[in-house]
Design a protein around this motif. Sequence first.
Motif: not given
Length: 297
Positions: A112-113, A121-122, A127-129, A194-195
């Motif tokens: 999910t962007p 955001d590329p 994110s580890l998941l 993402y983090l």
Amino acid sequence: MNILNTIRIGFASATLAFTALPAIADELKIVASFSILGDMVEQVAGDAAEVTTIVGPDADAHVYQPSVADARAVAEADIIFVNGLGFETWSDTLISESGSKASVHVATDGVTPVEVEGEVDPHAWNSLLNGVVYVQNITNVLAKAVPDHADDFKANAEAYIAKLTALDTETRAKLAILPENRRTVVTAHDAFGYLADAYGLTFLAPVGIDTEAEPSARDLAVLIENLKEQGASALFVENITSPALINQISEETGIEIGGRLYSDALSERGGPATSYLAMFQHNLGALITALNKADAS
């Protein structure tokens, strides 16, 4: 002469013949667009493939200029993995001009962007998941390419995913105790959306998602003024960008630089982030140390 023109000339006269994917004994030839993705592919493929990375450690994929050697590697590949989400602005041209007949796969399928100021955001690997999604996509591709060894790929992936999810769980527990007012971090460019979403942090940056952009003097002044008034828990330089902006922000705000984060590339051999897992362990360790230190001050 533009390097892609050189690539075009070098391959225009050659007719490249490609057959079915090789037997495992001949080794799959896989190309990954950048170092973080290349490491993920290696973790799943094990000894069954020769993995070539286009943008190597400590290099910036946003501004990368492919070489003739890159075009040769792409032309000879059986499988190509790219990040997608607009990260590799050069990859479509490189693949097309090389004449490659490789199958091309987007590692972020199913992610999910996140958007930053209206742009996708590329940097989804932060994110580890999401990293688990990358690994699952890679595994599915390799299992279909060499079905006789699908069980090996799946076993490698399961062991790898267990490490990623364990680190994710550990990180959530460590960050959960931080108060809301000690969760703001400043980096050179917007690579950690993402983090931030995954762990409840706030990341600010003078530059957007693309390192090629430059902040205006006004935008930088506004950021510095906001940081003077509201503060931040830590500043971090990145391995792929100049430290000049972060040094300036530190000097003008008095906020301490908490170290170096690895955002878009792994570190060179001997560094603290020579694999995706090591990169995350380093980044999260540095963040937790800085945020806890700020909380105690």
